[in-house]
Design a protein around this motif. Structure first.
Motif, PDB file in Angstrom:
ATOM      1  N   TYR A 164     -11.073   3.139  -0.389  1.00 34.71           N
ATOM      2  CA  TYR A 164     -11.339   4.224   0.296  1.00 34.71           C
ATOM      3  C   TYR A 164     -11.360   3.764   2.005  1.00 34.71           C
ATOM      4  O   TYR A 164     -10.712   4.774   2.760  1.00 34.71           O
ATOM      5  N   LEU A 165     -11.207   2.594   2.303  1.00 36.90           N
ATOM      6  CA  LEU A 165     -11.256   2.149   3.632  1.00 36.90           C
ATOM      7  C   LEU A 165      -9.504   2.415   3.987  1.00 36.90           C
ATOM      8  O   LEU A 165      -9.182   2.925   5.217  1.00 36.90           O
ATOM      9  N   ASP A 166      -8.605   2.099   3.073  1.00 38.08           N
ATOM     10  CA  ASP A 166      -7.412   2.213   3.196  1.00 38.08           C
ATOM     11  C   ASP A 166      -6.976   3.781   3.687  1.00 38.08           C
ATOM     12  O   ASP A 166      -6.087   4.078   4.142  1.00 38.08           O
ATOM     13  N   GLY A 167      -7.627   4.621   2.839  1.00 36.27           N
ATOM     14  CA  GLY A 167      -7.122   6.012   3.002  1.00 36.27           C
ATOM     15  C   GLY A 167      -7.730   6.803   4.075  1.00 36.27           C
ATOM     16  O   GLY A 167      -7.161   7.714   4.585  1.00 36.27           O
ATOM     17  N   ARG A 168      -8.575   6.048   4.769  1.00 33.20           N
ATOM     18  CA  ARG A 168      -8.829   6.386   6.189  1.00 33.20           C
ATOM     19  C   ARG A 168      -8.145   5.636   7.186  1.00 33.20           C
ATOM     20  O   ARG A 168      -8.406   5.851   8.458  1.00 33.20           O
ATOM     21  N   SER A 169      -7.377   4.628   6.993  1.00 34.78           N
ATOM     22  CA  SER A 169      -6.927   3.930   7.919  1.00 34.78           C
ATOM     23  C   SER A 169      -5.391   4.622   8.555  1.00 34.78           C
ATOM     24  O   SER A 169      -4.610   5.303   7.924  1.00 34.78           O
ATOM     25  N   ALA A 170      -5.037   4.093   9.647  1.00 39.89           N
ATOM     26  CA  ALA A 170      -4.102   4.469  10.470  1.00 39.89           C
ATOM     27  C   ALA A 170      -2.741   3.750   9.883  1.00 39.89           C
ATOM     28  O   ALA A 170      -1.507   4.074  10.263  1.00 39.89           O
ATOM     29  N   LEU A 171      -2.975   2.566   9.447  1.00 36.96           N
ATOM     30  CA  LEU A 171      -2.041   1.704   8.651  1.00 36.96           C
ATOM     31  C   LEU A 171      -2.245   1.476   7.475  1.00 36.96           C
ATOM     32  O   LEU A 171      -2.827   0.283   6.964  1.00 36.96           O
ATOM     33  N   PRO A 172      -2.057   2.342   6.598  1.00 41.25           N
ATOM     34  CA  PRO A 172      -2.432   2.265   4.941  1.00 41.25           C
ATOM     35  C   PRO A 172      -1.410   1.499   4.328  1.00 41.25           C
ATOM     36  O   PRO A 172      -0.323   1.235   4.633  1.00 41.25           O
ATOM     37  N   PHE A 173      -1.804   0.955   3.230  1.00 48.67           N
ATOM     38  CA  PHE A 173      -1.002   0.032   2.176  1.00 48.67           C
ATOM     39  C   PHE A 173      -0.748   0.898   1.139  1.00 48.67           C
ATOM     40  O   PHE A 173       0.228   0.471   0.221  1.00 48.67           O
ATOM     41  N   VAL A 174      -1.523   1.685   0.670  1.00 46.40           N
ATOM     42  CA  VAL A 174      -1.462   2.511  -0.553  1.00 46.40           C
ATOM     43  C   VAL A 174      -0.970   4.080  -0.275  1.00 46.40           C
ATOM     44  O   VAL A 174      -1.575   4.625   0.731  1.00 46.40           O
ATOM     45  N   PRO A 175       0.109   4.502  -0.871  1.00 43.54           N
ATOM     46  CA  PRO A 175       0.322   6.004  -0.682  1.00 43.54           C
ATOM     47  C   PRO A 175      -0.869   6.875  -0.925  1.00 43.54           C
ATOM     48  O   PRO A 175      -1.540   6.654  -1.872  1.00 43.54           O
ATOM     49  N   LYS A 176      -0.839   7.950  -0.189  1.00 40.31           N
ATOM     50  CA  LYS A 176      -2.103   9.151  -0.248  1.00 40.31           C
ATOM     51  C   LYS A 176      -1.970   9.592  -1.588  1.00 40.31           C
ATOM     52  O   LYS A 176      -0.879  10.123  -1.807  1.00 40.31           O
ATOM     53  N   GLY A 177      -3.145   9.670  -2.437  1.00 45.91           N
ATOM     54  CA  GLY A 177      -3.140  10.342  -3.620  1.00 45.91           C
ATOM     55  C   GLY A 177      -2.809   9.472  -4.722  1.00 45.91           C
ATOM     56  O   GLY A 177      -2.848   9.930  -5.799  1.00 45.91           O
TER      57      GLY A 177
END
Length: 485
Positions: free
Chosen positions: A263-276
């Motif tokens: 959840y935090l990753d999806g809101r980050s400007a530097l994500p580690f996991v692709p959206k969706g």
């Protein structure tokens, strides 16, 4: 020309094309790099497992043996999680060089360790390097090979895993008996030298993301990585627990922490996991869930296969180990048989068939334990492996090409992480049901007794077969795959 001759001619052209895609125009260097990168990770597990008894005899620390594998796994998963994002910003070549140097350093520290803490430190560094190398091997596939060749590349990597499963125990025995357990780690020294040379010659340096990221966003990434490490540690520790209520609590805490991190990753400007990636919709989300479920449900094989073979049919350790490799070899054979399939509809059918075969294979193993039939056990193992082999290369391709740009790097990078995380989660779930049904009996001194294998093995394997079957409706909901460009 007869129909048979025409068919054989078509097959020859198909596999000649696959061979050219993997080796033509100097691509053999790229293939060799992937073979060595993935192979080092695959063989490492077998060699370390074989060396552990000698390590304990020389260094002591039996109560910390669990951490020899767990620290490596935690470091590898954390490294794999962040590699896609780092590659998009820094390029693959500097990362590959850095990861190889980490593997070298960790192997030297572990191989020269004079105490268990030193060995554990080396294993952690080694795991971080191996995890990053593994992720990079998957990430650079679209950069090094044309899209039509991607399934063939995954077939090649499946052959590496099968070869490691077959030769790993033998290599481990030779190294340890002719030298010492330290060879299990120091053997990586010449390997890293070769990987460094290949990295300089083959691995691309191109980046995908150019936009500047704020210091705040970079700092916020560290807690997410720590939460992943804690979650994986909690889930892995379940293997050391014997209280079902405590297992449920720890498993819920670990999974909850993963969900919160995503959840935090999806809101980050530097994500580690692709959206969706974890939505139950679309090619990316459904492919990720199918792969995760298949890895988790089949983790029971890694935990109990060897023990069941020894206790139920009186196999030696070596015989039981090689019996468990039936899955790996059937995986490889199935993967090679379908590698040349380019039609998207046919690829989607193989994904569906693979999920069905995996579930049926686990159910067949349950039946084999009930009947005490080793031939039936072998058939179930082969069905599980064939299910993976005919589906995973197309699932991997779907995950990669469902995204573009930097998201593609992140998508490719999470593929090996999904497998590792799935195995850890599946092993935890297996432990819970094994205790509930009595397959695992603390205090007996054995992983599984003959009586437990006969009485409790069938229901546990049936539960995991039901878990595997959850992937079937997801496979049938998978949208039409894109045609290779």
């Amino acid at each position: 020309m007869s129909f048979s001759d025409t068919r054989h001619s078509t097959l020859r052209r198909r596999y000649a094309g696959i061979f050219f895609d993997l080796t033509g125009q100097a691509r053999w260097l790229a293939s060799l790099t992937l073979i060595l990168g993935v192979g080092s990770h695959a063989v490492n597990g077998f060699v370390t497992a074989a060396a552990l008894p000698d390590i304990i005899r020389e260094l002591g620390g039996q109560e910390r043996a669990f951490w020899v594998f767990t620290l490596f796994q935690v470091a590898a998963i954390v490294a794999g999680t962040m590699t896609g994002t780092l590659k998009a910003r820094l390029g693959a070549k500097p990362l590959f060089i850095f990861a190889t140097l980490l593997l070298l350093a960790g192997s030297l520290v572990a191989g020269l360790a004079l105490s268990i803490p030193g060995l554990l430190a080396g294993r952690f560094v080694q795991g971080f390097g191996e995890g990053m190398i593994m992720a990079l091997c998957y990430i650079v596939i679209p950069d090094l090979f044309e899209e039509r060749a991607v399934p063939a590349v995954y077939s090649l990597l499946s052959a590496v895993w099968a070869l490691a499963a077959g030769a790993g125990p033998l290599m481990a025995g030779i190294l340890i008996e002719t030298w010492s357990w330290r060879a299990a780690f120091l053997a990586n020294v010449p390997l890293t030298a070769l990987l460094l040379m290949l990295a300089l010659a083959v691995i691309p340096s191109a980046t995908r993301e150019k936009a500047e990221i704020s210091d705040k966003a970079k700092a916020a990434a560290i807690p997410r990585l720590l939460m992943i490490a804690i979650a994986v540690t909690l889930i892995s520790f379940i293997g050391e627990m014997s209280d079902p209520k405590a297992i449920v609590t720890v498993l819920a805490a670990g999974l909850g922490l993963i969900v919160f991190t995503l959840y935090l990753d999806g809101r980050s400007a530097l994500p580690f996991v692709p959206k969706g990636a974890f939505r139950l919709a679309g090619i990316l989300g459904l492919s990720v869930w199918i792969r995760l479920i298949m890895s988790s449900s089949n983790a029971i094989r890694g935990v109990y296969y060897t023990g069941i073979g020894q206790s139920l049919w009186g196999l030696s350790v070596t015989q039981a180990s090689y019996a468990s490799t039936l899955t790996a070899f059937s995986w490889t054979i199935a993967a090679w048989l379908v590698a040349g399939v380019s039609d998207p509809d046919a690829q989607r059918r193989f994904i569906r068939l693979g999920t069905i075969s995996s579930a049926i294979g686990l159910a067949t193993v349950a039946w084999a334990l009930f009947m005490q039939s080793f031939p039936l056990f072998a058939v179930g193992s082969i069905a599980c492996g064939a299910g993976f082999g005919m589906s995973y290369l197309f699932l991997s391709k779907s995950i990669i090409y469902a995204t573009e740009g930097a998201e593609r790097d992140r998508a490719a990078g999470i593929i090996p992480t999904l497998t590792s995380a799935g195995v850890a989660i599946g092993a935890a779930i297996t432990s819970l049901f094994a205790l509930q049904f009595g397959l695992s009996e603390p205090g007996t001194g054995e992983l599984v007794t003959r009586e437990a294998a006969i009485a409790s093995g069938p229901p546990v394997f049936l539960v995991m077969a039901g878990f595997a079957a959850l992937a079937i409706p997801l496979a049938f909901a998978l949208p039409k795959l894109r045609r290779a460009g």
